[in-house]
Design a protein around this motif. Sequence first.
Motif, PDB file in Angstrom:
ATOM      1  N   THR A   1     -57.069   5.866 -43.135  1.00  0.00           N
ATOM      2  CA  THR A   1     -57.144   6.515 -41.826  1.00  0.00           C
ATOM      3  C   THR A   1     -56.984   5.478 -40.724  1.00  0.00           C
ATOM      4  OG1 THR A   1     -59.549   6.311 -41.621  1.00  0.00           O
ATOM      5  CG2 THR A   1     -58.697   8.303 -42.683  1.00  0.00           C
ATOM      6  N   PHE A   2     -56.373   5.912 -39.651  1.00  0.00           N
ATOM      7  CA  PHE A   2     -56.278   5.106 -38.435  1.00  0.00           C
ATOM      8  C   PHE A   2     -56.603   6.040 -37.287  1.00  0.00           C
ATOM      9  CE2 PHE A   2     -54.140   3.375 -34.737  1.00  0.00           C
ATOM     10  CZ  PHE A   2     -54.570   2.049 -34.777  1.00  0.00           C
ATOM     11  N   ALA A   3     -57.506   5.615 -36.398  1.00  0.00           N
ATOM     12  CA  ALA A   3     -57.952   6.462 -35.282  1.00  0.00           C
ATOM     13  C   ALA A   3     -58.417   7.823 -35.804  1.00  0.00           C
ATOM     14  CB  ALA A   3     -56.852   6.618 -34.232  1.00  0.00           C
ATOM     15  N   ASP A   4     -59.076   7.799 -36.953  1.00  0.00           N
ATOM     16  CA  ASP A   4     -59.664   8.975 -37.596  1.00  0.00           C
ATOM     17  C   ASP A   4     -58.636  10.012 -38.061  1.00  0.00           C
ATOM     18  OD1 ASP A   4     -62.075   9.940 -38.597  1.00  0.00           O
ATOM     19  OD2 ASP A   4     -62.224  11.441 -37.010  1.00  0.00           O
ATOM     20  N   ARG A   5     -57.378   9.603 -38.177  1.00  0.00           N
ATOM     21  CA  ARG A   5     -56.340  10.491 -38.713  1.00  0.00           C
ATOM     22  C   ARG A   5     -55.905   9.973 -40.072  1.00  0.00           C
ATOM     23  NH1 ARG A   5     -51.713  10.291 -34.831  1.00  0.00           N
ATOM     24  NH2 ARG A   5     -50.776  11.725 -36.333  1.00  0.00           N
ATOM     25  N   GLY A   6     -55.762  10.884 -41.029  1.00  0.00           N
ATOM     26  CA  GLY A   6     -55.364  10.507 -42.375  1.00  0.00           C
ATOM     27  C   GLY A   6     -53.882  10.210 -42.476  1.00  0.00           C
ATOM     28  N   GLY A   7     -53.559   9.220 -43.324  1.00  0.00           N
ATOM     29  CA  GLY A   7     -52.165   8.827 -43.478  1.00  0.00           C
ATOM     30  C   GLY A   7     -51.782   8.591 -44.930  1.00  0.00           C
ATOM     31  N   HIS A   8     -50.787   7.752 -45.113  1.00  0.00           N
ATOM     32  CA  HIS A   8     -50.233   7.423 -46.430  1.00  0.00           C
ATOM     33  C   HIS A   8     -50.035   5.920 -46.544  1.00  0.00           C
ATOM     34  CE1 HIS A   8     -49.368  11.527 -47.693  1.00  0.00           C
ATOM     35  NE2 HIS A   8     -48.964  11.760 -46.458  1.00  0.00           N
ATOM     36  N   PRO A   9     -49.925   5.437 -47.779  1.00  0.00           N
ATOM     37  CA  PRO A   9     -50.015   6.129 -49.065  1.00  0.00           C
ATOM     38  C   PRO A   9     -51.475   6.446 -49.420  1.00  0.00           C
ATOM     39  CG  PRO A   9     -49.720   3.790 -49.459  1.00  0.00           C
ATOM     40  CD  PRO A   9     -49.648   4.005 -47.968  1.00  0.00           C
ATOM     41  N   VAL A  10     -51.646   7.378 -50.346  1.00  0.00           N
ATOM     42  CA  VAL A  10     -52.985   7.705 -50.818  1.00  0.00           C
ATOM     43  C   VAL A  10     -53.147   7.221 -52.254  1.00  0.00           C
ATOM     44  CG1 VAL A  10     -53.138   9.724 -49.303  1.00  0.00           C
ATOM     45  CG2 VAL A  10     -52.411  10.032 -51.668  1.00  0.00           C
ATOM     46  N   TRP A  11     -54.402   7.048 -52.655  1.00  0.00           N
ATOM     47  CA  TRP A  11     -54.751   6.663 -54.019  1.00  0.00           C
ATOM     48  C   TRP A  11     -55.292   7.894 -54.726  1.00  0.00           C
ATOM     49  CZ3 TRP A  11     -54.539   3.191 -57.808  1.00  0.00           C
ATOM     50  CH2 TRP A  11     -55.507   3.238 -58.815  1.00  0.00           C
ATOM     51  N   LEU A  12     -54.803   8.130 -55.936  1.00  0.00           N
ATOM     52  CA  LEU A  12     -55.294   9.238 -56.748  1.00  0.00           C
ATOM     53  C   LEU A  12     -55.777   8.673 -58.077  1.00  0.00           C
ATOM     54  CD1 LEU A  12     -55.451  12.394 -56.720  1.00  0.00           C
ATOM     55  CD2 LEU A  12     -53.347  12.332 -58.077  1.00  0.00           C
ATOM     56  N   PRO A  13     -57.069   8.817 -58.392  1.00  0.00           N
ATOM     57  CA  PRO A  13     -57.578   8.312 -59.668  1.00  0.00           C
ATOM     58  C   PRO A  13     -57.102   9.187 -60.825  1.00  0.00           C
ATOM     59  CG  PRO A  13     -59.321   9.486 -58.522  1.00  0.00           C
ATOM     60  CD  PRO A  13     -58.128   9.469 -57.597  1.00  0.00           C
ATOM     61  N   SER A  14     -56.981   8.587 -61.991  1.00  0.00           N
ATOM     62  CA  SER A  14     -56.449   9.319 -63.144  1.00  0.00           C
ATOM     63  C   SER A  14     -57.314  10.521 -63.521  1.00  0.00           C
ATOM     64  CB  SER A  14     -56.287   8.380 -64.338  1.00  0.00           C
ATOM     65  OG  SER A  14     -57.537   7.817 -64.689  1.00  0.00           O
ATOM     66  N   GLU A  15     -58.606  10.468 -63.223  1.00  0.00           N
ATOM     67  CA  GLU A  15     -59.487  11.591 -63.548  1.00  0.00           C
ATOM     68  C   GLU A  15     -59.074  12.873 -62.824  1.00  0.00           C
ATOM     69  OE1 GLU A  15     -60.579   8.548 -62.612  1.00  0.00           O
ATOM     70  OE2 GLU A  15     -61.415   7.873 -64.529  1.00  0.00           O
ATOM     71  N   GLN A  16     -58.285  12.755 -61.775  1.00  0.00           N
ATOM     72  CA  GLN A  16     -57.864  13.930 -61.008  1.00  0.00           C
ATOM     73  C   GLN A  16     -56.438  14.370 -61.329  1.00  0.00           C
ATOM     74  OE1 GLN A  16     -58.810  13.325 -56.861  1.00  0.00           O
ATOM     75  NE2 GLN A  16     -60.866  12.624 -57.369  1.00  0.00           N
ATOM     76  N   PHE A  17     -55.742  13.656 -62.204  1.00  0.00           N
ATOM     77  CA  PHE A  17     -54.358  14.013 -62.518  1.00  0.00           C
ATOM     78  C   PHE A  17     -54.257  15.451 -63.040  1.00  0.00           C
ATOM     79  CE2 PHE A  17     -52.626   9.455 -63.511  1.00  0.00           C
ATOM     80  CZ  PHE A  17     -52.931   9.046 -62.221  1.00  0.00           C
ATOM     81  N   ASP A  18     -55.110  15.823 -63.988  1.00  0.00           N
ATOM     82  CA  ASP A  18     -55.030  17.171 -64.559  1.00  0.00           C
ATOM     83  C   ASP A  18     -55.256  18.246 -63.508  1.00  0.00           C
ATOM     84  OD1 ASP A  18     -54.410  16.229 -67.073  1.00  0.00           O
ATOM     85  OD2 ASP A  18     -56.468  16.379 -67.831  1.00  0.00           O
ATOM     86  N   ASP A  19     -56.146  17.978 -62.561  1.00  0.00           N
ATOM     87  CA  ASP A  19     -56.402  18.948 -61.494  1.00  0.00           C
ATOM     88  C   ASP A  19     -55.166  19.108 -60.598  1.00  0.00           C
ATOM     89  OD1 ASP A  19     -59.038  19.452 -62.326  1.00  0.00           O
ATOM     90  OD2 ASP A  19     -59.765  17.699 -61.236  1.00  0.00           O
ATOM     91  N   VAL A  20     -54.470  18.007 -60.346  1.00  0.00           N
ATOM     92  CA  VAL A  20     -53.237  18.086 -59.557  1.00  0.00           C
ATOM     93  C   VAL A  20     -52.184  18.868 -60.327  1.00  0.00           C
ATOM     94  CG1 VAL A  20     -51.340  16.756 -58.541  1.00  0.00           C
ATOM     95  CG2 VAL A  20     -53.701  15.962 -58.281  1.00  0.00           C
ATOM     96  N   LEU A  21     -52.041  18.561 -61.609  1.00  0.00           N
ATOM     97  CA  LEU A  21     -51.025  19.238 -62.425  1.00  0.00           C
ATOM     98  C   LEU A  21     -51.304  20.730 -62.575  1.00  0.00           C
ATOM     99  CD1 LEU A  21     -50.533  16.488 -65.135  1.00  0.00           C
ATOM    100  CD2 LEU A  21     -48.927  17.117 -63.312  1.00  0.00           C
ATOM    101  N   ALA A  22     -52.554  21.137 -62.407  1.00  0.00           N
ATOM    102  CA  ALA A  22     -52.918  22.554 -62.522  1.00  0.00           C
ATOM    103  C   ALA A  22     -52.684  23.336 -61.229  1.00  0.00           C
ATOM    104  CB  ALA A  22     -54.383  22.676 -62.942  1.00  0.00           C
ATOM    105  N   LEU A  23     -52.396  22.654 -60.128  1.00  0.00           N
ATOM    106  CA  LEU A  23     -52.179  23.353 -58.858  1.00  0.00           C
ATOM    107  C   LEU A  23     -50.890  24.169 -58.910  1.00  0.00           C
ATOM    108  CD1 LEU A  23     -53.042  20.494 -56.323  1.00  0.00           C
ATOM    109  CD2 LEU A  23     -54.390  22.563 -56.758  1.00  0.00           C
ATOM    110  N   PRO A  24     -50.858  25.318 -58.225  1.00  0.00           N
ATOM    111  CA  PRO A  24     -49.606  26.076 -58.147  1.00  0.00           C
ATOM    112  C   PRO A  24     -48.564  25.290 -57.367  1.00  0.00           C
ATOM    113  CG  PRO A  24     -51.282  27.045 -56.729  1.00  0.00           C
ATOM    114  CD  PRO A  24     -51.953  25.947 -57.494  1.00  0.00           C
ATOM    115  N   SER A  25     -47.306  25.523 -57.671  1.00  0.00           N
ATOM    116  CA  SER A  25     -46.232  24.748 -57.039  1.00  0.00           C
ATOM    117  C   SER A  25     -46.198  24.919 -55.525  1.00  0.00           C
ATOM    118  CB  SER A  25     -44.883  25.127 -57.638  1.00  0.00           C
ATOM    119  OG  SER A  25     -44.610  26.488 -57.401  1.00  0.00           O
ATOM    120  N   SER A  26     -46.737  26.005 -55.029  1.00  0.00           N
ATOM    121  CA  SER A  26     -46.739  26.244 -53.584  1.00  0.00           C
ATOM    122  C   SER A  26     -47.845  25.479 -52.854  1.00  0.00           C
ATOM    123  CB  SER A  26     -46.905  27.737 -53.319  1.00  0.00           C
ATOM    124  OG  SER A  26     -48.133  28.194 -53.879  1.00  0.00           O
TER     125      SER A  26
END
Length: 193
Positions: A127-152
């Motif tokens: 974050t800069f000036a309290d606004r979120g940016g990129h790149p982001v870090w995603l831990p491997s424990e959350q990969f399955d949750d991301v893969l389960a999201l609908p494509s939309s």
Amino acid sequence: MIDALILSAGASRRMGTPKALCPLGDSVVIDRILSVLDELGIRTPKVVLAKPHGDEIARWIKKSASPVDLVWNPAPEEGMLSSISCGLRALAPVEGVLLWPVDVPLVQTATIKTLLAADRRRWLVPTFADRGGHPVWLPSEQFDDVLALPSSASLRALRDTHPPLRVPVDDPEVLVDVDTPAALETAQSRLRR
């Protein structure tokens, strides 16, 4: 071990040419990101590509000295989450991954070090000036949750179950998308300072 996914499967409609190959400084956009990743010790990041510009970007990467694994997204029209999903499926076992959109090329190495010094068991958002940016870090424990999201969906859909840790950084470039010719010219001007 950590890895990175450079998300470069978009059609670049507003830029009018592949964003990854736009001149920036003494090279092109994607080379600037690859250079930062190399400084961080991430030696073979994944670049997610798709039509219509994927072949051209792949040719450029193959001519460069940077070792990169190419991942093809067969359905880029489904949005950025489809590229993230393709990239996650292509990873070897890792602690986590940096998700780096190719149109955010000016982030400094020190910024990524600050981000990765936080609790890497969490989804991390610079974050800069309290606004979120990129790149982001995603831990491997959350990969399955991301893969389960609908494509939309987008990663934001994970906020309720996996609230991100917002990491303040001293780098306004985490907020800057270089996705139009005017934005590219502004980025060139900032580099010349």
